[in-house]
Write a protein that holds these residues in place. Structure first.
Motif, PDB file in Angstrom:
ATOM      1  N   ASN A 198       2.983   0.172  -5.784  1.00  0.00           N
ATOM      2  CA  ASN A 198       3.130   1.647  -5.875  1.00  0.00           C
ATOM      3  C   ASN A 198       4.126   2.629  -5.776  1.00  0.00           C
ATOM      4  N   THR A 199       4.975   2.252  -7.010  1.00  0.00           N
ATOM      5  CA  THR A 199       6.438   3.292  -6.907  1.00  0.00           C
ATOM      6  C   THR A 199       6.269   4.385  -8.221  1.00  0.00           C
ATOM      7  N   ARG A 200       6.510   5.812  -7.975  1.00  0.00           N
ATOM      8  CA  ARG A 200       6.398   5.739  -9.577  1.00  0.00           C
ATOM      9  C   ARG A 200       8.687   6.536  -9.389  1.00  0.00           C
ATOM     10  N   VAL A 201       8.747   6.859 -10.045  1.00  0.00           N
ATOM     11  CA  VAL A 201      10.230   7.122 -10.526  1.00  0.00           C
ATOM     12  C   VAL A 201       9.837   8.690 -11.250  1.00  0.00           C
ATOM     13  N   PHE A 202      10.684   9.525 -10.816  1.00  0.00           N
ATOM     14  CA  PHE A 202      10.691  10.711 -11.783  1.00  0.00           C
ATOM     15  C   PHE A 202      11.816  10.603 -12.277  1.00  0.00           C
ATOM     16  N   LYS A 260       1.018  15.153  -6.399  1.00  0.00           N
ATOM     17  CA  LYS A 260      -0.098  15.153  -7.103  1.00  0.00           C
ATOM     18  C   LYS A 260      -0.009  13.730  -6.582  1.00  0.00           C
ATOM     19  N   PHE A 261       1.234  12.997  -6.683  1.00  0.00           N
ATOM     20  CA  PHE A 261       1.337  11.576  -6.649  1.00  0.00           C
ATOM     21  C   PHE A 261       0.778  10.993  -5.394  1.00  0.00           C
ATOM     22  N   LYS A 262       1.521  11.887  -4.565  1.00  0.00           N
ATOM     23  CA  LYS A 262       0.909  12.023  -3.102  1.00  0.00           C
ATOM     24  C   LYS A 262       2.142  10.971  -2.280  1.00  0.00           C
ATOM     25  N   PRO A 263       3.269  10.780  -2.119  1.00  0.00           N
ATOM     26  CA  PRO A 263       3.326   9.745  -1.727  1.00  0.00           C
ATOM     27  C   PRO A 263       3.866   9.855  -0.581  1.00  0.00           C
ATOM     28  N   GLN A 264       3.991   8.294   0.520  1.00  0.00           N
ATOM     29  CA  GLN A 264       4.503   8.890   1.784  1.00  0.00           C
ATOM     30  C   GLN A 264       5.988   8.669   1.903  1.00  0.00           C
ATOM     31  N   VAL A 265       7.081   7.987   0.954  1.00  0.00           N
ATOM     32  CA  VAL A 265       7.846   7.765   0.971  1.00  0.00           C
ATOM     33  C   VAL A 265       8.470   8.638  -0.170  1.00  0.00           C
ATOM     34  N   VAL A 266       9.748   9.310  -0.051  1.00  0.00           N
ATOM     35  CA  VAL A 266      10.239   9.969  -1.102  1.00  0.00           C
ATOM     36  C   VAL A 266      11.661   9.439  -1.169  1.00  0.00           C
ATOM     37  N   ILE A 267      13.022   8.834  -2.278  1.00  0.00           N
ATOM     38  CA  ILE A 267      13.897   8.517  -2.185  1.00  0.00           C
ATOM     39  C   ILE A 267      14.823   9.478  -3.143  1.00  0.00           C
ATOM     40  N   GLY A 275       3.990  15.532   3.769  1.00  0.00           N
ATOM     41  CA  GLY A 275       4.001  14.433   4.875  1.00  0.00           C
ATOM     42  C   GLY A 275       4.411  13.499   3.963  1.00  0.00           C
ATOM     43  N   TRP A 276       5.708  13.631   3.113  1.00  0.00           N
ATOM     44  CA  TRP A 276       6.285  12.290   2.963  1.00  0.00           C
ATOM     45  C   TRP A 276       7.613  12.525   4.285  1.00  0.00           C
ATOM     46  N   ARG A 277       8.575  10.723   3.986  1.00  0.00           N
ATOM     47  CA  ARG A 277       9.429  11.059   4.481  1.00  0.00           C
ATOM     48  C   ARG A 277      10.984  10.742   3.431  1.00  0.00           C
ATOM     49  N   VAL A 278      11.476  11.355   3.963  1.00  0.00           N
ATOM     50  CA  VAL A 278      12.602  11.560   2.517  1.00  0.00           C
ATOM     51  C   VAL A 278      13.992  10.743   2.823  1.00  0.00           C
ATOM     52  N   ILE A 279      14.142   9.267   1.957  1.00  0.00           N
ATOM     53  CA  ILE A 279      15.326   8.829   2.385  1.00  0.00           C
ATOM     54  C   ILE A 279      16.504   9.603   0.798  1.00  0.00           C
ATOM     55  N   VAL A 280      17.612   9.954   1.563  1.00  0.00           N
ATOM     56  CA  VAL A 280      18.296  10.361   0.217  1.00  0.00           C
ATOM     57  C   VAL A 280      19.348   8.976   0.269  1.00  0.00           C
ATOM     58  N   ALA A 281      19.429   8.421  -1.210  1.00  0.00           N
ATOM     59  CA  ALA A 281      20.327   7.357  -1.507  1.00  0.00           C
ATOM     60  C   ALA A 281      21.392   8.662  -2.504  1.00  0.00           C
ATOM     61  N   SER A 285       1.201  -1.086   0.088  1.00  0.00           N
ATOM     62  CA  SER A 285       0.172  -0.043   0.048  1.00  0.00           C
ATOM     63  C   SER A 285       0.967   1.746  -0.316  1.00  0.00           C
ATOM     64  N   SER A 286       1.912   0.969   0.545  1.00  0.00           N
ATOM     65  CA  SER A 286       3.089   2.232   0.537  1.00  0.00           C
ATOM     66  C   SER A 286       2.819   2.864  -0.808  1.00  0.00           C
ATOM     67  N   ARG A 287       2.860   4.429  -1.001  1.00  0.00           N
ATOM     68  CA  ARG A 287       3.329   4.821  -1.793  1.00  0.00           C
ATOM     69  C   ARG A 287       5.025   5.590  -1.557  1.00  0.00           C
ATOM     70  N   VAL A 288       5.528   5.332  -3.285  1.00  0.00           N
ATOM     71  CA  VAL A 288       7.364   5.631  -2.704  1.00  0.00           C
ATOM     72  C   VAL A 288       7.022   6.038  -4.537  1.00  0.00           C
ATOM     73  N   ALA A 289       7.967   7.597  -3.718  1.00  0.00           N
ATOM     74  CA  ALA A 289       8.684   8.115  -5.004  1.00  0.00           C
ATOM     75  C   ALA A 289      10.192   8.691  -4.885  1.00  0.00           C
TER      76      ALA A 289
END
Length: 386
Positions: A36-40, A92-99, A118-124, A6-10
């Motif tokens: 539910n992952t989308r790559v930008f 528009k995408f409304k992720p819970q997590v942004v990598i 309202g997202w959390r941010v992970i730096v790769a 269910s998690s939405r990840v960008a």
């Protein structure tokens, strides 16, 4: 439905040009866990054959690198422009997590708007190098420290990268997940296993050394050719295959002729990514002579094919080499040192096979599926911290 499904990840990867190939292996595996992952991205050259539509991708604007200075031996200096409209697409995408990838403009924007979104941010972080660490540039360091201070988690590709995040940028070690994630997919490298076999006739003298990369000064090809010139004094047969092209090729081809290396050196030019596997298979030893590389995907690719490796200390991937076991590390711009190491494979024909077996053993722990576990762990960590 579990949380992963269910998690939405960008994923924010401003540039997925030539180097984007190394990300596609991870993205395919990651999307199977988090559908539910989308790559930008702002630069896209297309899916690697065999990876078509394995993850959802959306282009946003156009990423451009603005060069502010040159370096003959290493990376140039500059910054990348990426479209600020990424924020519109994130809302528009409304992720819970942004990598997000390292210290780009998109990383800063994701952090500036993370509380509103309202997202959390992970730096790769793929890793650094002398010219790309900007340790003497106060403005760059301030912007990077801002990103590190605001990020909820980090995924580091190398131990050196983890050390940089902690010791230079002040990251919390408890937030860092570290293991090599820029690792190869053998499937992608063997999409065209029969390509150009006529160029690799069985009659080529062994050992066969292989170099894959741009023919530019930063890659240290001149050092490799000078080492080959010194090897000729041993009067033992060997072959060097050079895959790639670049602005330095005419100069180095002329050097090859002057040094009397025409019989030993084979210039193969550009080869499709899906055909590289056949060349890795035919080689005995892979040589990575770079002066400076943040990582160097070609090194773990060679290791995955069970090859002995010679790797310059200028490559981040040098930490994959256990000196004396699966290969050797050497100082960049030292042709005599490299020639001496190459000479060991001429004098002991069984050495390449033994070291290659060790490379294959090491890489059993570094598959795309295994590497993806670190991103899964990071996502679950930041979600638990909400």
């Amino acid at each position: 439905m579990n949380q992963q499904q269910s998690s939405r990840v960008a994923w924010l990867l401003p540039s997925m040009g030539r180097g984007g190939i190394s990300w596609q292996h991870i993205l395919r595996e990651f999307t199977q866990i988090f559908p539910n992952t989308r790559v930008f991205t702002g630069e896209w050259v297309g899916y690697v054959p065999g990876f078509e539509d394995s993850f959802e991708l959306q282009t946003v604007g156009r990423t451009q690198f603005m060069e502010t200075g040159k370096s003959n031996q290493g990376y140039g200096f500059g910054f990348s422009y990426a479209s600020p409209t990424i924020i519109y697409h994130l809302f528009k995408f409304k992720p819970q997590v942004v990598i997000t990838n390292a210290f780009s403009v998109w990383s800063i924007l994701a952090l500036l708007f993370k509380f509103l979104g309202g997202w959390r941010v992970i730096v790769a972080y793929e890793g650094g190098s002398p010219n790309s660490n900007y340790e003497t540039n106060s403005l760059r360091l301030r912007s990077r420290r801002f990103i590190v201070a605001g990020a909820d988690g980090f995924v580091a590709n190398s131990q050196a990268g983890k050390d940089y995040l902690i010791n230079v940028l002040g990251a919390n070690p408890d937030k860092i997940f570290c293991r090599p994630f820029l690792v190869p997919s053998l499937d992608a490298l063997l999409r065209s296993p029969q390509a150009d076999q006529e160029r690799l006739a069985e009659t080529l003298p062994r050992p066969i050394f292989l170099h894959v990369g741009q023919i530019i000064e930063r890659k240290g090809v001149r050092t490799l050719l000078e080492a080959c010139h010194q090897l000729k004094t041993k009067h033992l047969p060997f072959t060097l295959l050079l895959i790639g092209d670049g602005e330095q090729r005419p100069e180095l081809e002329a050097y090859t002729q002057t040094a009397g290396l025409e019989d030993a050196i084979h210039w193969l030019g550009k080869i499709d990514y899906g055909a590289l596997g056949s060349y890795f298979r035919r080689a005995d030893v892979f040589v990575f002579s770079t002066n400076e590389d943040i990582w160097g995907m070609v090194l773990p690719e060679a290791m995955a094919f069970g090859k002995a490796v010679l790797c310059s200390k200028g490559a981040g991937a040098a930490e994959m080499v256990i000196h004396g076991e699966n290969g050797f590390v050497f100082s960049p711009n030292q042709p005599q040192e490299l020639a001496d190491l190459m000479g060991q494979f001429l004098e002991t024909p069984t050495l390449a096979t033994a070291m290659g077996a060790k490379s294959a053993e090491i890489m059993t722990a570094h598959t795309p599926a295994a590497a993806t576990t670190i991103f899964t762990a990071a996502v679950e960590h930041v979600q638990r911290a909400v």
